[in-house]
Motif scaffolding. Sequence first.
Motif, PDB file in Angstrom:
ATOM      1  N   LEU A 100       0.846  -1.186   0.000  1.00  0.00           N
ATOM      2  CA  LEU A 100       0.000   0.000   0.000  1.00  0.00           C
ATOM      3  C   LEU A 100       0.884   1.240   0.000  1.00  0.00           C
ATOM      4  N   PRO A 101       0.610   2.195  -0.884  1.00  0.00           N
ATOM      5  CA  PRO A 101       1.407   3.422  -0.871  1.00  0.00           C
ATOM      6  C   PRO A 101       1.068   4.263   0.350  1.00  0.00           C
ATOM      7  N   VAL A 102       2.037   4.998   0.821  1.00  0.00           N
ATOM      8  CA  VAL A 102       1.824   5.948   1.910  1.00  0.00           C
ATOM      9  C   VAL A 102       1.768   7.331   1.273  1.00  0.00           C
ATOM     10  N   LEU A 103       0.635   7.987   1.417  1.00  0.00           N
ATOM     11  CA  LEU A 103       0.438   9.293   0.789  1.00  0.00           C
ATOM     12  C   LEU A 103       1.014  10.433   1.606  1.00  0.00           C
ATOM     13  N   GLY A 104       1.225  10.204   2.877  1.00  0.00           N
ATOM     14  CA  GLY A 104       1.789  11.240   3.727  1.00  0.00           C
ATOM     15  C   GLY A 104       1.939  10.747   5.133  1.00  0.00           C
ATOM     16  N   GLY A 105       2.604  11.538   5.939  1.00  0.00           N
ATOM     17  CA  GLY A 105       2.796  11.169   7.324  1.00  0.00           C
ATOM     18  C   GLY A 105       3.648  12.204   8.031  1.00  0.00           C
ATOM     19  N   LEU A 106       3.823  12.029   9.297  1.00  0.00           N
ATOM     20  CA  LEU A 106       4.671  12.904  10.081  1.00  0.00           C
ATOM     21  C   LEU A 106       6.093  12.815   9.535  1.00  0.00           C
TER      22      LEU A 106
END
Length: 121
Positions: A100-106
């Motif tokens: 699963l791609p990570v679209l954003g985060g801290l």
Amino acid sequence: MAELTYISNDSSAPDDVVVVLSNAPDMLLAKRIAHMLVEEYLAACVNLGAPYLSMYMWEGELEGAEEVPLTIKTTRGQLPALAERLKQLHPYEVPEFLVLPVLGGLQSYMEWVRAQARQQQ
């Protein structure tokens, strides 16, 4: 509010953070897999969830098995080695391996994942 780092949907850089979903047939093996993946720097972190019942068709038969979910945080560049190692550690002929791609985060967490899931030297 914490600043988020956003990654484009069409990104394919080796240091892109991704989440891999998998499972194990029992908690003991789930712990072993998690330990090995993190110790070998193939994953920054592996979360083990509570066992659940999976229902699926296998070789024309309905199967039901208790499994322990694994949520693996790593980078796109580590995916080939991670997939190979998971296949070595896993008893299933076809282990679950969904990316699963990570679209954003801290930002600090994303940097930590990248640092931990580094290419082996």
